[in-house]
Every structure is written in C-alpha cells, then in structure tokens.
Design a protein around this motif. Structure first.
Motif, PDB file in Angstrom:
ATOM      1  N   THR A 154       0.862  -1.177   0.000  1.00 28.17           N
ATOM      2  CA  THR A 154       0.000   0.000   0.000  1.00 28.17           C
ATOM      3  C   THR A 154       0.903   1.232   0.000  1.00 28.17           C
ATOM      4  O   THR A 154       2.125   1.105  -0.077  1.00 28.17           O
ATOM      5  CB  THR A 154      -0.926   0.026   1.232  1.00 28.17           C
ATOM      6  N   LYS A 155       0.289   2.361   0.087  1.00 33.64           N
ATOM      7  CA  LYS A 155       1.076   3.589   0.056  1.00 33.64           C
ATOM      8  C   LYS A 155       1.993   3.716   1.262  1.00 33.64           C
ATOM      9  O   LYS A 155       3.090   4.287   1.162  1.00 33.64           O
ATOM     10  CB  LYS A 155       0.125   4.803  -0.010  1.00 33.64           C
ATOM     11  N   HIS A 156       1.569   3.145   2.405  1.00 33.87           N
ATOM     12  CA  HIS A 156       2.304   3.395   3.650  1.00 33.87           C
ATOM     13  C   HIS A 156       2.933   2.158   4.281  1.00 33.87           C
ATOM     14  O   HIS A 156       3.746   2.291   5.200  1.00 33.87           O
ATOM     15  CB  HIS A 156       1.368   4.038   4.680  1.00 33.87           C
ATOM     16  N   TYR A 157       2.606   0.955   3.827  1.00 32.80           N
ATOM     17  CA  TYR A 157       3.161  -0.267   4.449  1.00 32.80           C
ATOM     18  C   TYR A 157       2.904  -1.457   3.530  1.00 32.80           C
ATOM     19  O   TYR A 157       2.226  -1.326   2.493  1.00 32.80           O
ATOM     20  CB  TYR A 157       2.520  -0.515   5.821  1.00 32.80           C
ATOM     21  N   ASP A 212       7.828   0.274  19.405  1.00 31.41           N
ATOM     22  CA  ASP A 212       8.641   0.809  18.314  1.00 31.41           C
ATOM     23  C   ASP A 212       8.394   2.301  18.098  1.00 31.41           C
ATOM     24  O   ASP A 212       9.282   3.022  17.627  1.00 31.41           O
ATOM     25  CB  ASP A 212       8.336   0.058  17.013  1.00 31.41           C
ATOM     26  N   CYS A 213       7.204   2.736  18.448  1.00 25.92           N
ATOM     27  CA  CYS A 213       6.868   4.146  18.261  1.00 25.92           C
ATOM     28  C   CYS A 213       7.396   5.017  19.406  1.00 25.92           C
ATOM     29  O   CYS A 213       8.090   6.008  19.162  1.00 25.92           O
ATOM     30  CB  CYS A 213       5.358   4.303  18.136  1.00 25.92           C
ATOM     31  N   SER A 221       3.834   8.372  15.757  1.00 26.10           N
ATOM     32  CA  SER A 221       2.478   8.098  16.229  1.00 26.10           C
ATOM     33  C   SER A 221       1.472   8.256  15.088  1.00 26.10           C
ATOM     34  O   SER A 221       0.440   7.589  15.052  1.00 26.10           O
ATOM     35  CB  SER A 221       2.122   9.039  17.385  1.00 26.10           C
ATOM     36  N   GLY A 222       1.787   9.129  14.133  1.00 29.30           N
ATOM     37  CA  GLY A 222       0.915   9.306  12.972  1.00 29.30           C
ATOM     38  C   GLY A 222       0.867   8.044  12.112  1.00 29.30           C
ATOM     39  O   GLY A 222      -0.197   7.676  11.598  1.00 29.30           O
ATOM     40  N   GLN A 223       2.016   7.374  11.967  1.00 29.60           N
ATOM     41  CA  GLN A 223       2.039   6.120  11.205  1.00 29.60           C
ATOM     42  C   GLN A 223       1.170   5.067  11.877  1.00 29.60           C
ATOM     43  O   GLN A 223       0.404   4.351  11.224  1.00 29.60           O
ATOM     44  CB  GLN A 223       3.478   5.604  11.086  1.00 29.60           C
ATOM     45  N   ASN A 224       1.316   4.952  13.191  1.00 32.97           N
ATOM     46  CA  ASN A 224       0.521   3.969  13.928  1.00 32.97           C
ATOM     47  C   ASN A 224      -0.972   4.263  13.835  1.00 32.97           C
ATOM     48  O   ASN A 224      -1.793   3.355  13.667  1.00 32.97           O
ATOM     49  CB  ASN A 224       0.956   3.935  15.392  1.00 32.97           C
ATOM     50  N   SER A 225      -1.329   5.530  13.973  1.00 33.66           N
ATOM     51  CA  SER A 225      -2.745   5.906  13.902  1.00 33.66           C
ATOM     52  C   SER A 225      -3.321   5.619  12.520  1.00 33.66           C
ATOM     53  O   SER A 225      -4.460   5.149  12.395  1.00 33.66           O
ATOM     54  CB  SER A 225      -2.913   7.395  14.235  1.00 33.66           C
ATOM     55  N   PHE A 332      -3.594   5.427  23.132  1.00 28.14           N
ATOM     56  CA  PHE A 332      -2.286   5.957  23.533  1.00 28.14           C
ATOM     57  C   PHE A 332      -1.821   7.072  22.605  1.00 28.14           C
ATOM     58  O   PHE A 332      -0.996   7.900  22.997  1.00 28.14           O
ATOM     59  CB  PHE A 332      -1.250   4.836  23.583  1.00 28.14           C
ATOM     60  N   GLY A 333      -2.369   7.089  21.379  1.00 27.57           N
ATOM     61  CA  GLY A 333      -2.062   8.208  20.495  1.00 27.57           C
ATOM     62  C   GLY A 333      -2.651   9.502  21.035  1.00 27.57           C
ATOM     63  O   GLY A 333      -2.067  10.583  20.886  1.00 27.57           O
ATOM     64  N   ALA A 334      -3.818   9.394  21.707  1.00 26.66           N
ATOM     65  CA  ALA A 334      -4.457  10.574  22.305  1.00 26.66           C
ATOM     66  C   ALA A 334      -3.801  10.950  23.634  1.00 26.66           C
ATOM     67  O   ALA A 334      -3.776  12.126  24.018  1.00 26.66           O
ATOM     68  CB  ALA A 334      -5.940  10.308  22.514  1.00 26.66           C
ATOM     69  N   TYR A 335      -3.259   9.928  24.331  1.00 28.27           N
ATOM     70  CA  TYR A 335      -2.639  10.169  25.645  1.00 28.27           C
ATOM     71  C   TYR A 335      -1.247   9.530  25.682  1.00 28.27           C
ATOM     72  O   TYR A 335      -1.000   8.548  26.397  1.00 28.27           O
ATOM     73  CB  TYR A 335      -3.509   9.586  26.755  1.00 28.27           C
ATOM     74  N   PRO A 336      -0.311  10.070  24.920  1.00 28.66           N
ATOM     75  CA  PRO A 336       1.019   9.438  24.834  1.00 28.66           C
ATOM     76  C   PRO A 336       1.764   9.389  26.163  1.00 28.66           C
ATOM     77  O   PRO A 336       2.630   8.532  26.346  1.00 28.66           O
ATOM     78  CB  PRO A 336       1.761  10.322  23.820  1.00 28.66           C
TER      79      PRO A 336
END
Length: 344
Positions: A154-157, A212-213, A221-225, A332-336
């Motif tokens: 895909t475009k990202h992974y 890993d993030c 975190s943007g990649q994970n989200s 966790f992306g919202a509350y790192p």
C-alpha cells in the motif's frame, strides 16, 4: 575313342544332376507313392519355416520398439496437455469468481484436498483470496509487490501473506521507519482461519508497534494511527464477508474496556511523570483512592486505573473509554504520556 567320349559325357551328366556328397553321408531313400486322396506331407524344411516364421532382423525389432516407445510418449503428452488445459480453465474460473466462490475453492483445494491443481493455480487462488480480504485498501494504492513474493503493498506499508499447513493465512506487517527507510523485521499482525471464519489479531503486534513508536522511535504516532484506521476498515470488511473478529487491541469498533496485568511494578518515576502531566492539564485529574491504587481521569469520561500488587510484583491496569470507540493505539495516540504504563 568312342568309349572314352561316352565316359566323359556321363561324368558331366552326373555332375549336373546330383551334387557330390561324402561317402559317409550317402543315404538311399525309398520312393514314396502318393495317392490322389492324400496330401503330400510337408517337408522338414517347410515345418521349420512354419514354426519359426520368417526371421525378423535386428533393424526391424528396433523400429517396432521405437514406434511403441514413441506411442507411449504421445499418450503421456496428450495426458499432460489435457491436465494443463483443465488447469488453465480452472485458473480462468478463479479470475471470474467472487469471494464466496473463492472461499468454496479454498476449502475444496486446501482444507479438504478434494482435487489437485497446479502450484500456479494455488498461488493464484491465494492471491485473489487475500485481495478480497484486503479490498478496502484498494483506495490506498493496494497492489501486488514486484519485489517480494506473496506481498501486498500500500502507500504506507506492506502486508505479506503465507499459507500455513493449508489451514491458516498469516499476515506480516512491514512499515518504513519514520525517516523513510525500510525496516527488515516483519511483525506478525494477524491470522485468518477460512475453515472457521475467524480473524485473530495478535495483541503482541500492537504492543510491538507501541514500543517501536514511543520507545525505539522507529515509527511515528501518525504512522501507527494511520495503520489502525486503515486496518479497522479491513476488519469491518472482513465482518461483512462473514468472518468473526476476536477481541483485540487494534479493533476500534467498540469502546475500549480493557483490564490486564503487567508482569512488573510501575516505577515511581513513571507515576510521578503521569501525576505532573495530569495536574498541568485542566481536562485531566490524578487521584489516589488507596495505597498503591491510582486513578487517572481524562477527557470524555476516559480513565486509567492502576493497582499495584507488591507481593505478586504485578500491576493491574484498567483502561476505559466510556462511550468512545477506540483501539489501544488510538488511545495511547491521544494520551502518549500514558504509554509508559503498558511498556516496561
């Protein structure tokens, strides 16, 4: 003179009429009288020819042997051609099939082994089957990799697929690092069970992505989200196809209400950092209902409860997002600042 001439003529006649034989080979045969109603018995020489027929030369034997061998070769070639034609027709059917038909073929060929097809046909069946599973990613430039075997890009992974013991399809994830480099290690993300129509997402994969993030700084975190959002569209599609998705940390189709034990005590430094962050944000609060019992109140009625057990050297962690649907990665992306709770 006259007698001498007669003698020479007799000798010449004898030489022409009867061949010379050695004295010890000389035999006298009685003349046989045949009657009209009796057939002449075949001679010994005639019997030998009848019994043996006409002798076949070595070159004639070689010809018939070669012709028989070529005949068998032709039969083999015809059989192979018929099998290849049947296989080509089957591969054509695969190209024309929708997912229910592909699922039927998958069960007949891999699970039940009802009939055999070529390795090429099996590879095509897996390709079409996995594409149907990942179809929502078509809008994310989903394409078959030209570099890696059995891999969708895909475009990202990328997502590599492998059939294990003809029963389960494993998907492995590989994302580029945050600086754009290719990471060689693949993460075992999920397993598909076509026989029981189940999808199992590995929670260890989700925890690895978090580590890993936020610890190793391999991904952002943007990649994970982004991965969480796109994979949840895939999960929703799989449910539409008839699969059951087992509870997992990547699913965001329902509120997060998760309790699990950490095999360690949360450090004092980690608790202090959480306390400071919560106190500095008017939307958060930090309370201590009891000894070794902490409660972090977040926005939208989200909360995190921490209970330490010194005797067992474990920490009970409970995450609750109330009425908000979230995956663990999105939480966790919202509350790192809370990620350190889940990672040692």
């Amino acid at each position: 003179m006259k007698d001498e001439k007669k003698t020479r003529v007799s000798e010449l006649y004898d030489a022409l009429v009867e061949p010379e034989v050695e004295p010890d080979q000389l035999t006298i045969k009685e003349k046989e009288i045949l009657h009209a109603d009796e057939a002449a018995p075949p001679s010994k020489k005639a019997n030998n020819l009848t019994a043996k027929e006409k002798p076949i030369s070595h070159s004639a034997l070689s010809y018939y042997d070669n012709r028989e061998s070529n005949y068998q070769d032709i039969l083999t070639l015809i059989d192979d051609a018929e099998k290849e034609l049947t296989d080509l027709k089957f591969r054509k059917k695969l190209m024309e099939s929708d997912f229910p038909t592909l699922l039927k073929y998958f069960r007949e060929i891999f699970l039940k082994a009802e009939y055999e097809v070529s390795a090429i046909a099996k590879g095509a069946l897996l390709e079409y089957f996995t594409f149907e599973l990942l179809k929502p990613l078509e809008s994310k430039e989903l394409r078959l990799s030209s570099n890696d075997f059995s891999t969708w890009e895909t475009k990202h992974y990328t997502l590599s697929y492998r059939l294990v013991k003809d029963q389960v399809i494993n998907f492995h994830l590989m994302m580029p690092t945050s600086d754009g480099k290719i990471r060689t290690e693949k993460i075992h993300l999920m397993a598909i069970y076509p026989e029981t129509m189940r999808v199992v997402v590995l929670n260890n994969a989700v925890l690895t992505l978090l580590e890993d993030c936020y610890q190793r700084r391999i991904y952002s975190s943007g990649q994970n989200s982004l991965l969480s959002h796109e994979m949840n569209s895939v999960f929703s599609h799989m449910k539409y196809l008839g699969f059951a998705l087992e509870d997992n940390l990547l699913d965001n189709s329902q509120p997060l209400s998760l309790s699990f034990d950490l095999p360690h005590m949360v450090s004092t430094d980690t608790l202090d950092d959480i306390f400071i962050t919560a106190m500095n944000n008017p939307k958060y609060d930090f309370k201590k209902p009891d000894e070794e019992h902490y409660l972090v109140l977040l926005e939208n009625n989200h909360s995190v409860e921490i209970v330490q057990d010194k005797e067992k050297n474990i920490t009970r962690l409970k995450l609750d997002t109330a009425n908000s649907n979230k995956s663990l990665i999105e939480f966790f992306g919202a509350y790192p600042f809370l990620v350190s709770l889940a990672l040692k």
